[in-house]
Scaffold this motif. Structure first.
Motif, mmCIF file in Angstrom:
data_model
loop_
_atom_site.group_PDB
_atom_site.id
_atom_site.type_symbol
_atom_site.label_atom_id
_atom_site.label_comp_id
_atom_site.label_asym_id
_atom_site.label_seq_id
_atom_site.Cartn_x
_atom_site.Cartn_y
_atom_site.Cartn_z
ATOM 1 N N ARG A 1 -65.188 -53.137 -2.274
ATOM 2 C CA ARG A 1 -65.656 -51.873 -1.686
ATOM 3 C C ARG A 1 -64.633 -50.746 -1.849
ATOM 4 O O ARG A 1 -64.904 -49.609 -1.463
ATOM 5 C CB ARG A 1 -65.953 -52.064 -0.188
ATOM 6 C CG ARG A 1 -67.040 -53.086 0.116
ATOM 7 C CD ARG A 1 -67.474 -53.003 1.565
ATOM 8 N NE ARG A 1 -66.376 -53.272 2.496
ATOM 9 C CZ ARG A 1 -66.086 -54.461 2.986
ATOM 10 N NH1 ARG A 1 -66.805 -55.527 2.632
ATOM 11 N NH2 ARG A 1 -65.084 -54.612 3.843
ATOM 12 N N ARG B 1 -63.306 -59.211 -0.442
ATOM 13 C CA ARG B 1 -64.499 -58.473 -0.028
ATOM 14 C C ARG B 1 -64.192 -56.984 0.136
ATOM 15 O O ARG B 1 -65.008 -56.125 -0.201
ATOM 16 C CB ARG B 1 -65.045 -59.064 1.282
ATOM 17 C CG ARG B 1 -65.482 -60.524 1.148
ATOM 18 C CD ARG B 1 -66.012 -61.075 2.458
ATOM 19 N NE ARG B 1 -66.269 -62.500 2.380
ATOM 20 C CZ ARG B 1 -67.348 -63.048 1.846
ATOM 21 N NH1 ARG B 1 -68.285 -62.254 1.346
ATOM 22 N NH2 ARG B 1 -67.493 -64.355 1.815
ATOM 23 N N ARG B 2 -63.016 -56.685 0.657
ATOM 24 C CA ARG B 2 -62.630 -55.276 0.802
ATOM 25 C C ARG B 2 -62.314 -54.659 -0.554
ATOM 26 O O ARG B 2 -62.570 -53.468 -0.780
ATOM 27 C CB ARG B 2 -61.420 -55.146 1.741
ATOM 28 C CG ARG B 2 -61.735 -55.466 3.194
ATOM 29 C CD ARG B 2 -60.647 -54.944 4.116
ATOM 30 N NE ARG B 2 -59.336 -55.506 3.794
ATOM 31 C CZ ARG B 2 -58.914 -56.684 4.231
ATOM 32 N NH1 ARG B 2 -59.688 -57.430 5.007
ATOM 33 N NH2 ARG B 2 -57.703 -57.120 3.916
ATOM 34 N N GLU C 1 -67.552 -59.053 -9.418
ATOM 35 C CA GLU C 1 -68.348 -58.846 -8.204
ATOM 36 C C GLU C 1 -68.974 -60.138 -7.708
ATOM 37 O O GLU C 1 -69.240 -60.298 -6.520
ATOM 38 C CB GLU C 1 -69.468 -57.834 -8.461
ATOM 39 C CG GLU C 1 -69.001 -56.411 -8.702
ATOM 40 C CD GLU C 1 -70.178 -55.477 -8.896
ATOM 41 O OE1 GLU C 1 -70.369 -54.597 -8.040
ATOM 42 O OE2 GLU C 1 -70.909 -55.626 -9.889
ATOM 43 N N LEU D 1 -64.313 -49.709 -7.535
ATOM 44 C CA LEU D 1 -65.559 -48.979 -7.770
ATOM 45 C C LEU D 1 -65.407 -47.925 -8.859
ATOM 46 O O LEU D 1 -66.305 -47.737 -9.684
ATOM 47 C CB LEU D 1 -66.027 -48.332 -6.469
ATOM 48 C CG LEU D 1 -66.455 -49.295 -5.355
ATOM 49 C CD1 LEU D 1 -66.819 -48.514 -4.095
ATOM 50 C CD2 LEU D 1 -67.621 -50.169 -5.807
#
Length: 209
Positions: A184, A180-181, A72, A189
């Protein structure tokens, strides 16, 4: 204008492209044909692991919670972790941009090759033909200056840093956009959350190159 003529490389490129058209995979590129299921993340991760190389399938190379947390914070940490790298490539495949990761991995392997060897020159031409040349089968997004500089570097003798500029450009693109995508995306996740729930969490330490 380039001062070095290009007929030999152009001829070899044509031969290599013919070879690529009859070959489905590149040996040095991770061969991950994985479909992301809608079921529990444990099944998705297990399937991912089952399709990796044997070395990546071993529990000792499964990432620790600390590894995943580090991804992250640092794109480099993700790229330098074998499982993380494979997971990120799978994400890029969903986005139809896995050629970027494939090119980056090819460049990493190329750096290890010996300078001056015929096999090194052949490998450089293969990489250029498959990823860098205009209208290449897996053409990566490079500006014209970087493309020209890489062509000149191939012509100049195929040293370990031949693709350094192009690799850096592609890495920057992935870092600013896809990475970055990825952070998310449910693929990442769900993996992170699995450590909190105990679902498929590893009992061993991190995967390091």
């Amino acid at each position: 204008m380039l001062s070095v003529t290009y007929p030999i490389i152009a001829k070899t490129n044509s031969q290599m492209l013919t070879k690529f058209h009859h070959s489905e995979h590149h040996q040095s590129t991770p061969n991950l044909h994985i479909h992301i299921h809608s079921g529990p993340i444990s099944r998705t991760l297990s399937y991912l692991r089952s399709k990796m190389d044997l070395a990546l399938s071993t529990s000792s190379l499964y990432p620790s919670r600390e590894d995943v947390r580090q991804w992250e914070k640092s794109f480099d940490s993700l790229l330098n972790n074998k499982f993380g790298c494979a997971l990120f490539r799978q994400f890029l495949k969903k986005e139809f941009s896995d050629e970027n990761m494939d090119f980056w991995l090819e460049c990493e392997e190329f750096k290890k090759m010996k300078d001056g060897k015929k096999s090194t020159t052949q490998k450089a031409i293969e990489i250029y033909s498959e990823f860098v040349a205009e209208h290449a089968p897996k053409e990566v997004n490079l500006d014209s200056d970087t493309r020209a500089a890489t062509r000149a570097a191939v012509e100049a003798g195929c040293k370990p840093d031949t693709f350094a500029l192009a690799q850096n450009r592609v890495e920057q693109l992935m870092s600013k956009d896809s990475y970055r995508r990825f952070l998310r995306d449910r693929l990442f996740l769900d993996l992170l959350e699995s450590y909190d729930t105990g679902d498929n969490g590893p009992s061993t330490s991190s995967a390091r190159n």
